[in-house]
Design a protein around this motif. Structure first.
Motif, PDB file in Angstrom:
ATOM      1  N   VAL A  92       0.811  -1.096   0.000  1.00 58.69           N
ATOM      2  CA  VAL A  92      -0.042  -0.143  -0.038  1.00 58.69           C
ATOM      3  C   VAL A  92       0.796   1.251   0.113  1.00 58.69           C
ATOM      4  N   PHE A  93       2.000   1.319   0.912  1.00 61.46           N
ATOM      5  CA  PHE A  93       2.768   2.446   0.681  1.00 61.46           C
ATOM      6  C   PHE A  93       3.448   2.644  -0.598  1.00 61.46           C
ATOM      7  N   ILE A  94       3.778   1.818  -1.148  1.00 60.21           N
ATOM      8  CA  ILE A  94       4.692   1.830  -2.513  1.00 60.21           C
ATOM      9  C   ILE A  94       3.614   2.302  -3.578  1.00 60.21           C
ATOM     10  N   THR A  95       2.221   1.983  -3.367  1.00 62.04           N
ATOM     11  CA  THR A  95       1.193   2.579  -4.344  1.00 62.04           C
ATOM     12  C   THR A  95       1.155   3.866  -4.026  1.00 62.04           C
ATOM     13  N   LEU A  96       0.847   4.366  -2.679  1.00 64.52           N
ATOM     14  CA  LEU A  96       0.725   5.846  -2.346  1.00 64.52           C
ATOM     15  C   LEU A  96       1.752   6.523  -2.560  1.00 64.52           C
ATOM     16  N   LEU A  97       2.911   6.033  -2.767  1.00 65.89           N
ATOM     17  CA  LEU A  97       4.265   6.842  -2.799  1.00 65.89           C
ATOM     18  C   LEU A  97       4.360   7.400  -4.190  1.00 65.89           C
ATOM     19  N   GLN A  98       3.493   6.669  -4.978  1.00 62.33           N
ATOM     20  CA  GLN A  98       3.558   7.359  -6.458  1.00 62.33           C
ATOM     21  C   GLN A  98       2.534   8.369  -6.685  1.00 62.33           C
ATOM     22  N   THR A  99       1.820   8.846  -5.839  1.00 62.16           N
ATOM     23  CA  THR A  99       1.067   9.778  -5.914  1.00 62.16           C
ATOM     24  C   THR A  99       1.566  11.064  -5.522  1.00 62.16           C
ATOM     25  N   VAL A 100       2.912  11.196  -4.936  1.00 62.53           N
ATOM     26  CA  VAL A 100       3.260  12.356  -4.578  1.00 62.53           C
ATOM     27  C   VAL A 100       4.144  12.849  -5.442  1.00 62.53           C
ATOM     28  N   GLU A 101       4.470  14.316  -5.490  1.00 60.93           N
ATOM     29  CA  GLU A 101       5.327  14.904  -6.551  1.00 60.93           C
ATOM     30  C   GLU A 101       6.725  14.465  -6.499  1.00 60.93           C
ATOM     31  N   TRP A 102       7.528  14.270  -5.314  1.00 63.68           N
ATOM     32  CA  TRP A 102       8.663  13.896  -5.039  1.00 63.68           C
ATOM     33  C   TRP A 102       9.155  12.506  -4.968  1.00 63.68           C
ATOM     34  N   THR A 103       8.121  11.644  -5.548  1.00 64.15           N
ATOM     35  CA  THR A 103       8.377  10.242  -5.338  1.00 64.15           C
ATOM     36  C   THR A 103       9.370   9.865  -6.235  1.00 64.15           C
ATOM     37  N   PRO A 104      10.322   8.839  -5.571  1.00 67.39           N
ATOM     38  CA  PRO A 104      11.530   8.276  -6.306  1.00 67.39           C
ATOM     39  C   PRO A 104      10.907   7.097  -7.368  1.00 67.39           C
ATOM     40  N   LEU A 105       9.802   6.543  -7.248  1.00 65.18           N
ATOM     41  CA  LEU A 105       9.402   5.528  -7.819  1.00 65.18           C
ATOM     42  C   LEU A 105       8.665   6.061  -9.105  1.00 65.18           C
ATOM     43  N   LEU A 106       9.373   5.949 -10.245  1.00 69.70           N
ATOM     44  CA  LEU A 106       8.707   6.453 -11.643  1.00 69.70           C
ATOM     45  C   LEU A 106       9.137   5.432 -12.699  1.00 69.70           C
ATOM     46  N   GLY A 107       8.157   5.305 -13.537  1.00 64.19           N
ATOM     47  CA  GLY A 107       8.410   4.598 -14.763  1.00 64.19           C
ATOM     48  C   GLY A 107       8.461   2.946 -14.529  1.00 64.19           C
ATOM     49  N   SER A 108       9.700   2.425 -14.949  1.00 63.35           N
ATOM     50  CA  SER A 108      10.110   1.298 -14.873  1.00 63.35           C
ATOM     51  C   SER A 108      10.131   0.304 -13.479  1.00 63.35           C
ATOM     52  N   THR A 109      10.538   1.160 -12.775  1.00 57.29           N
ATOM     53  CA  THR A 109      10.683   0.696 -11.309  1.00 57.29           C
ATOM     54  C   THR A 109       9.511   0.420 -10.660  1.00 57.29           C
ATOM     55  N   ALA A 110       8.578   1.596 -10.721  1.00 57.38           N
ATOM     56  CA  ALA A 110       7.254   1.340 -10.008  1.00 57.38           C
ATOM     57  C   ALA A 110       6.531   0.356 -10.880  1.00 57.38           C
ATOM     58  N   ALA A 111       6.502   0.259 -12.157  1.00 55.29           N
ATOM     59  CA  ALA A 111       5.919  -1.196 -12.833  1.00 55.29           C
ATOM     60  C   ALA A 111       6.162  -2.150 -12.482  1.00 55.29           C
ATOM     61  N   ALA A 112       7.624  -2.357 -12.329  1.00 60.17           N
ATOM     62  CA  ALA A 112       8.287  -3.785 -11.813  1.00 60.17           C
ATOM     63  C   ALA A 112       7.539  -4.169 -10.440  1.00 60.17           C
ATOM     64  N   LEU A 113       7.634  -3.115  -9.507  1.00 56.07           N
ATOM     65  CA  LEU A 113       7.225  -3.379  -7.934  1.00 56.07           C
ATOM     66  C   LEU A 113       5.904  -3.620  -8.035  1.00 56.07           C
ATOM     67  N   GLU A 114       4.903  -2.915  -8.781  1.00 57.42           N
ATOM     68  CA  GLU A 114       3.645  -3.025  -8.696  1.00 57.42           C
ATOM     69  C   GLU A 114       3.396  -4.317  -9.337  1.00 57.42           C
ATOM     70  N   THR A 115       3.725  -4.812 -10.490  1.00 59.94           N
ATOM     71  CA  THR A 115       3.487  -6.091 -11.234  1.00 59.94           C
ATOM     72  C   THR A 115       4.131  -7.457 -10.458  1.00 59.94           C
ATOM     73  N   GLY A 116       4.818  -7.094  -9.870  1.00 62.62           N
ATOM     74  CA  GLY A 116       5.467  -8.102  -8.682  1.00 62.62           C
ATOM     75  C   GLY A 116       4.416  -8.460  -7.669  1.00 62.62           C
ATOM     76  N   ILE A 117       4.000  -7.372  -6.803  1.00 68.55           N
ATOM     77  CA  ILE A 117       3.249  -7.366  -6.056  1.00 68.55           C
ATOM     78  C   ILE A 117       1.872  -8.146  -6.301  1.00 68.55           C
ATOM     79  N   ASP A 118       1.254  -7.517  -7.456  1.00 66.23           N
ATOM     80  CA  ASP A 118      -0.152  -8.225  -8.181  1.00 66.23           C
ATOM     81  C   ASP A 118       0.075  -9.747  -8.650  1.00 66.23           C
ATOM     82  N   ALA A 119       1.214  -9.973  -9.009  1.00 68.46           N
ATOM     83  CA  ALA A 119       1.737 -11.468  -9.386  1.00 68.46           C
ATOM     84  C   ALA A 119       1.617 -12.302  -7.980  1.00 68.46           C
ATOM     85  N   LEU A 120       2.219 -11.873  -7.190  1.00 69.34           N
ATOM     86  CA  LEU A 120       2.213 -12.611  -5.729  1.00 69.34           C
ATOM     87  C   LEU A 120       0.695 -12.666  -5.237  1.00 69.34           C
ATOM     88  N   PHE A 121      -0.003 -11.942  -5.306  1.00 71.00           N
ATOM     89  CA  PHE A 121      -1.443 -11.808  -4.698  1.00 71.00           C
ATOM     90  C   PHE A 121      -2.173 -12.586  -5.726  1.00 71.00           C
TER      91      PHE A 121
END
Length: 438
Positions: free
Chosen positions: A91-120
């Protein structure tokens, strides 16, 4: 002739008694031979359970226990402990993408989110494969939450994996994946928080009084809104809806300040409303608090019964199966189960309860501390809504069976007596004791 007829009359009742003794002798012989038929009976019970339950391999059953029962082993215990922090992290990883100063952008965020959804998604598939009764899998609300929490993987694949809030105003997929998916993931923790059932039960108990409280609350809103509109119109409060808004804000003690009374009469009405609503709002809060206190004081029994009902539902058992289970596991034929028989039934049903929970469960049902329980006590405590329906139906079936047996016995006795004399069936029926059904 009189002596001969008297001898025949004495022989006729003896023939009827022989018939009755022959009928009751079967019951006596079945009770006396109960111990000798114990292995065959246990084997028949096991076959009936295998027909009722879905056939599982040892690996599937071990996996199901690992996912469902934290007390089944050390790995299951740590899995149950580490899963909630992992969900919070997702949940924290997803919410971190909604702020302006987020370090999770592009392929890094996509890889993390896809991995989490795949595990679920893998977790849902494994739960479905090892579930004892797959037909009841969608009926479990926890399984539905897991399915909904795994569905974003398909939407993420359709969106090209990389999602951003600034992708466009007309794009509904980005707000869904970044705003609503964290809610679905948080709901997965409810499977681990069994105390959530206590809160639901407290609200159900308080719900009996809440309709009357809400009715009085709505009457108060309309009454004071009419008074405020009468005192403040037309310059300050332009419509009745604005007066109702001011009334609701005042009764809930929010006080936004966007609308306030100007006239003296309006200030008096709002002052009375503030004091009355403060006293009134304490009543429903006290009711809810009292209900929660009652539920919390009985939390161990409630949670244990909830676990039992959920395990029975997972295996496909219903309240109608309980009388048959008790009848089959009653090895001594006394109509009740002692602790050894009850423990044997729980182990055969593979409910996944530890020894300590089995002892607590037995003591919960054994309210009179007699050392044994019957099926009525079990059903009344576990399925209270189905209790009367089941045993009223069983009582009617027993009455029909008993009546048919008595009629058959009377007919057999009348045939025996008619073959020896001229005694009519009506005389036999008149000599039968009255039938009473309790």
């Amino acid at each position: 002739r009189m002596s001969t007829s008297s001898q025949e009359s004495t022989r006729r009742p003896s023939a009827a008694s022989d018939t009755i003794s022959a009928a009751t002798g079967v019951r006596r012989s079945s009770v006396t031979s109960l111990a000798s038929d114990l292995p065959e009976r246990i084997e028949s019970i096991a076959s009936w359970i295998l027909e009722k339950q879905s056939k599982q391999s040892p690996c599937a059953e071990m996996t199901w226990r690992f996912l469902e029962d934290p007390e089944s082993g050390l790995m299951a215990h740590w899995f149950n402990k580490l899963m909630p922090p992992f969900i919070f992290l997702s949940v924290f990883i997803t919410l971190l993408q909604t702020v302006e100063w987020t370090p999770l952008l592009g392929s890094t965020a996509a890889a993390l989110e896809t991995g989490i959804d795949a595990l679920f998604t893998v977790e849902v598939i494994v739960r479905f494969v090892v579930y004892p009764d797959r037909w009841h899998f969608p009926l479990d609300p926890y399984n539905l939450i897991d399915i909904f929490a795994a569905m974003p993987l398909a939407f993420r694949c359709a969106a090209g994996f990389e999602v951003s809030v600034a992708s466009g105003k007309d794009d509904w997929l980005a707000p869904f994946l970044l705003c609503f998916v964290p809610v679905l993931r948080l709901l997965k923790i409810l499977r681990r928080y069994r105390q959530f059932h206590l809160l639901l039960k407290a609200f159900r108990l308080a719900g009996e009084a809440l309709p009357v409280m809400l009715f009085c609350y709505f009457v108060g809103i309309l009454l004071f809104a009419a008074l405020i509109y009468t005192c403040e119109r037309p310059n300050n409060v332009e419509s009745l809806s604005q007066a109702m808004w001011l009334t609701v804000v005042t009764m809930t003690t929010l006080g936004y300040g966007d609308l306030t009374p100007k006239t003296t009469a309006g200030k008096v009405v709002v002052s009375i409303l503030t004091v009355a609503s403060t006293l009134y709002m304490a009543v429903p809060l006290g009711i809810i608090g009292n209900c929660f206190h009652q539920v919390w004081s009985d939390r161990d029994r409630i949670l244990l019964m909830q676990t039992l009902k959920r395990r029975l539902r997972q295996w496909g058992y219903t309240a109608a199966d309980i009388p048959k289970l008790f009848e089959d596991f009653d090895m001594d034929g006394d109509g009740m189960l002692d602790f050894e028989e009850f423990q044997r039934m729980v182990n055969k049903l593979r409910l996944g309860l530890s020894q300590e929970r089995v002892v607590q469960l037995f003591e919960t049902f054994d309210e009179d501390h007699g050392g044994s329980i019957d099926d009525k006590e079990f059903v009344r405590a576990t399925f209270p809504t189905a209790f009367h329906q089941i045993y009223n139906t069983n009582a009617r079936e027993r009455r029909r069976t008993l009546t048919a047996s008595i009629v058959q016995l009377v007919r057999k006795g009348s045939r025996v007596m008619s073959s020896q004399g001229t005694v009519s069936t009506s005389m036999v029926a008149l000599q039968m004791p009255p039938l009473r059904f309790g």
